[in-house]
Design a protein around this motif. Structure first.
Motif, PDB file in Angstrom:
ATOM      1  N   ARG A  20       0.839  -1.207   0.000  1.00 54.38           N
ATOM      2  CA  ARG A  20       0.000   0.000   0.000  1.00 54.38           C
ATOM      3  C   ARG A  20       0.869   1.250   0.000  1.00 54.38           C
ATOM      4  O   ARG A  20       1.901   1.307   0.665  1.00 54.38           O
ATOM      5  CB  ARG A  20      -0.918   0.019   1.211  1.00 54.38           C
ATOM      6  CG  ARG A  20      -2.054  -0.946   1.049  1.00 54.38           C
ATOM      7  CD  ARG A  20      -3.348  -0.368   1.611  1.00 54.38           C
ATOM      8  NE  ARG A  20      -4.460  -1.179   1.177  1.00 54.38           N
ATOM      9  CZ  ARG A  20      -5.257  -0.882   0.150  1.00 54.38           C
ATOM     10  NH1 ARG A  20      -5.077   0.215  -0.533  1.00 54.38           N
ATOM     11  NH2 ARG A  20      -6.249  -1.673  -0.178  1.00 54.38           N
ATOM     12  N   HIS A  21       0.414   2.240  -0.764  1.00 56.99           N
ATOM     13  CA  HIS A  21       1.087   3.537  -0.863  1.00 56.99           C
ATOM     14  C   HIS A  21       0.110   4.604  -0.400  1.00 56.99           C
ATOM     15  O   HIS A  21      -1.032   4.658  -0.878  1.00 56.99           O
ATOM     16  CB  HIS A  21       1.498   3.786  -2.324  1.00 56.99           C
ATOM     17  CG  HIS A  21       2.199   5.075  -2.538  1.00 56.99           C
ATOM     18  ND1 HIS A  21       1.586   6.151  -3.130  1.00 56.99           N
ATOM     19  CD2 HIS A  21       3.453   5.469  -2.209  1.00 56.99           C
ATOM     20  CE1 HIS A  21       2.440   7.154  -3.184  1.00 56.99           C
ATOM     21  NE2 HIS A  21       3.583   6.771  -2.627  1.00 56.99           N
ATOM     22  N   SER A  72      18.253   1.461  -2.763  1.00 58.13           N
ATOM     23  CA  SER A  72      19.149   2.232  -1.888  1.00 58.13           C
ATOM     24  C   SER A  72      19.165   1.674  -0.461  1.00 58.13           C
ATOM     25  O   SER A  72      18.409   0.762  -0.111  1.00 58.13           O
ATOM     26  CB  SER A  72      18.700   3.699  -1.857  1.00 58.13           C
ATOM     27  OG  SER A  72      17.570   3.856  -1.002  1.00 58.13           O
ATOM     28  N   GLY A  73      19.999   2.286   0.369  1.00 58.24           N
ATOM     29  CA  GLY A  73      20.107   1.914   1.772  1.00 58.24           C
ATOM     30  C   GLY A  73      18.827   2.130   2.566  1.00 58.24           C
ATOM     31  O   GLY A  73      18.663   1.545   3.638  1.00 58.24           O
ATOM     32  N   ASP A  74      17.898   2.942   2.059  1.00 60.78           N
ATOM     33  CA  ASP A  74      16.608   3.120   2.738  1.00 60.78           C
ATOM     34  C   ASP A  74      15.771   1.845   2.712  1.00 60.78           C
ATOM     35  O   ASP A  74      14.915   1.655   3.580  1.00 60.78           O
ATOM     36  CB  ASP A  74      15.800   4.252   2.087  1.00 60.78           C
ATOM     37  CG  ASP A  74      16.327   5.629   2.421  1.00 60.78           C
ATOM     38  OD1 ASP A  74      17.103   5.765   3.400  1.00 60.78           O
ATOM     39  OD2 ASP A  74      15.963   6.576   1.695  1.00 60.78           O
ATOM     40  N   TRP A 150      12.408   2.629   6.550  1.00 64.69           N
ATOM     41  CA  TRP A 150      12.220   3.985   6.039  1.00 64.69           C
ATOM     42  C   TRP A 150      10.738   4.252   5.793  1.00 64.69           C
ATOM     43  O   TRP A 150      10.001   3.398   5.290  1.00 64.69           O
ATOM     44  CB  TRP A 150      12.992   4.180   4.739  1.00 64.69           C
ATOM     45  CG  TRP A 150      12.874   5.581   4.209  1.00 64.69           C
ATOM     46  CD1 TRP A 150      13.704   6.627   4.476  1.00 64.69           C
ATOM     47  CD2 TRP A 150      11.847   6.092   3.348  1.00 64.69           C
ATOM     48  NE1 TRP A 150      13.250   7.760   3.839  1.00 64.69           N
ATOM     49  CE2 TRP A 150      12.107   7.463   3.137  1.00 64.69           C
ATOM     50  CE3 TRP A 150      10.723   5.535   2.752  1.00 64.69           C
ATOM     51  CZ2 TRP A 150      11.310   8.268   2.351  1.00 64.69           C
ATOM     52  CZ3 TRP A 150       9.917   6.340   1.966  1.00 64.69           C
ATOM     53  CH2 TRP A 150      10.212   7.701   1.769  1.00 64.69           C
ATOM     54  N   ASN A 151      10.297   5.461   6.137  1.00 61.48           N
ATOM     55  CA  ASN A 151       8.922   5.858   5.877  1.00 61.48           C
ATOM     56  C   ASN A 151       8.797   7.363   6.055  1.00 61.48           C
ATOM     57  O   ASN A 151       9.744   8.020   6.525  1.00 61.48           O
ATOM     58  CB  ASN A 151       7.953   5.132   6.810  1.00 61.48           C
ATOM     59  CG  ASN A 151       6.703   4.694   6.066  1.00 61.48           C
ATOM     60  OD1 ASN A 151       6.303   5.307   5.081  1.00 61.48           O
ATOM     61  ND2 ASN A 151       6.098   3.620   6.542  1.00 61.48           N
ATOM     62  N   GLN A 152       7.655   7.889   5.692  1.00 62.67           N
ATOM     63  CA  GLN A 152       7.327   9.287   5.922  1.00 62.67           C
ATOM     64  C   GLN A 152       5.884   9.370   6.385  1.00 62.67           C
ATOM     65  O   GLN A 152       5.004   8.736   5.786  1.00 62.67           O
ATOM     66  CB  GLN A 152       7.500  10.117   4.653  1.00 62.67           C
ATOM     67  CG  GLN A 152       8.936  10.379   4.291  1.00 62.67           C
ATOM     68  CD  GLN A 152       9.058  11.364   3.139  1.00 62.67           C
ATOM     69  OE1 GLN A 152       8.265  11.343   2.210  1.00 62.67           O
ATOM     70  NE2 GLN A 152      10.060  12.218   3.211  1.00 62.67           N
ATOM     71  N   LEU A 160       3.531   6.913   4.226  1.00 65.41           N
ATOM     72  CA  LEU A 160       3.712   6.821   2.786  1.00 65.41           C
ATOM     73  C   LEU A 160       3.728   5.366   2.298  1.00 65.41           C
ATOM     74  O   LEU A 160       3.094   5.028   1.308  1.00 65.41           O
ATOM     75  CB  LEU A 160       5.016   7.518   2.380  1.00 65.41           C
ATOM     76  CG  LEU A 160       5.242   7.729   0.897  1.00 65.41           C
ATOM     77  CD1 LEU A 160       4.171   8.625   0.296  1.00 65.41           C
ATOM     78  CD2 LEU A 160       6.622   8.328   0.659  1.00 65.41           C
ATOM     79  N   VAL A 161       4.459   4.486   3.027  1.00 66.03           N
ATOM     80  CA  VAL A 161       4.613   3.092   2.605  1.00 66.03           C
ATOM     81  C   VAL A 161       4.138   2.171   3.729  1.00 66.03           C
ATOM     82  O   VAL A 161       4.612   2.282   4.865  1.00 66.03           O
ATOM     83  CB  VAL A 161       6.090   2.768   2.274  1.00 66.03           C
ATOM     84  CG1 VAL A 161       6.236   1.340   1.797  1.00 66.03           C
ATOM     85  CG2 VAL A 161       6.639   3.744   1.244  1.00 66.03           C
ATOM     86  N   ALA A 162       3.238   1.256   3.425  1.00 63.08           N
ATOM     87  CA  ALA A 162       2.737   0.318   4.432  1.00 63.08           C
ATOM     88  C   ALA A 162       3.844  -0.644   4.869  1.00 63.08           C
ATOM     89  O   ALA A 162       4.817  -0.869   4.146  1.00 63.08           O
ATOM     90  CB  ALA A 162       1.569  -0.477   3.869  1.00 63.08           C
ATOM     91  N   ASP A 163       3.688  -1.203   6.050  1.00 64.65           N
ATOM     92  CA  ASP A 163       4.640  -2.194   6.542  1.00 64.65           C
ATOM     93  C   ASP A 163       4.437  -3.553   5.869  1.00 64.65           C
ATOM     94  O   ASP A 163       5.388  -4.272   5.608  1.00 64.65           O
ATOM     95  CB  ASP A 163       4.505  -2.375   8.053  1.00 64.65           C
ATOM     96  CG  ASP A 163       4.904  -1.132   8.822  1.00 64.65           C
ATOM     97  OD1 ASP A 163       5.612  -0.272   8.250  1.00 64.65           O
ATOM     98  OD2 ASP A 163       4.506  -1.018   9.995  1.00 64.65           O
TER      99      ASP A 163
END
Length: 182
Positions: A20-21, A72-74, A150-152, A160-163
């Motif tokens: 989910r976004h 990336s590292g995120d 990583w998330n916002q 922003l991004v679901a787990d």
């Protein structure tokens, strides 16, 4: 009966995921480079094994900037951790068409137990005489369990991004000829 070795048919197989976004929609993606090894015991599928290795840099959501961020590292940190790996530990036969495969998934050097719910499509011969087997496996992962944190936060609530990441694997395999001794 002994285990038989099977080769994955990449043209008829795939590893796909959905996440989910912004809470309101889903992003879909896949991995384009991976391989798997199956050793199937046709008399008793519970004595079968599977190992898979997925190239982290092959993640593809159809958006180049997003894919770069996911490498990336995120997220996957593909340069430092080039492969995701799965190795089965146990196969349970639930019915002639349903299996439960329990194994270890490693992402970013973190290993967690993951259970795959598997639909066994059966076996058959293709027009060229090759024996094939088909499987569809599904699972859900919590990406944070593997260090992908990583998330916002969104000003409207949520993130922003679901787990949770839902995974579907479509796998068609071709039986390999037995090795000749002598």
């Amino acid at each position: 009966m002994a285990q038989e070795n099977w080769r994955v048919d990449g043209a008829h197989s795939g590893i796909h995921f959905t996440v989910r976004h912004m809470v309101i929609s889903k992003v879909r993606g896949k991995f384009t480079r991976w391989n798997a090894r199956l050793a199937l015991d046709p008399a008793d599928l519970s004595r079968s094994t599977v190992e898979a290795e997925i190239e982290a840099a092959s993640i593809d959501t159809g958006v180049a900037d997003r894919d770069t961020h996911l490498r990336s590292g995120d997220f996957l940190d593909a340069q430092k951790h080039p492969a995701l790996k799965y190795r089965s530990r146990r196969v349970e036969v639930l019915s002639p068409e349903r299996l439960r495969v329990t194994g270890d998934l490693t992402i970013r050097d973190t290993t967690r137990e993951v259970v795959l719910d598997v639909e066994y499509g059966g076996r058959g011969k293709d027009p060229w005489g090759n024996e094939r087997s088909g499987f569809t496996a599904t699972t859900s992962l919590n990406r944070k369990d593997f260090g992908l944190t990583w998330n916002q936060a969104l000003e409207t609530g949520g993130v922003l991004v679901a787990d949770r990441v839902d995974v579907e694997i479509e796998l068609q395999a071709v039986k390999q000829a037995a090795a000749k001794v002598g």
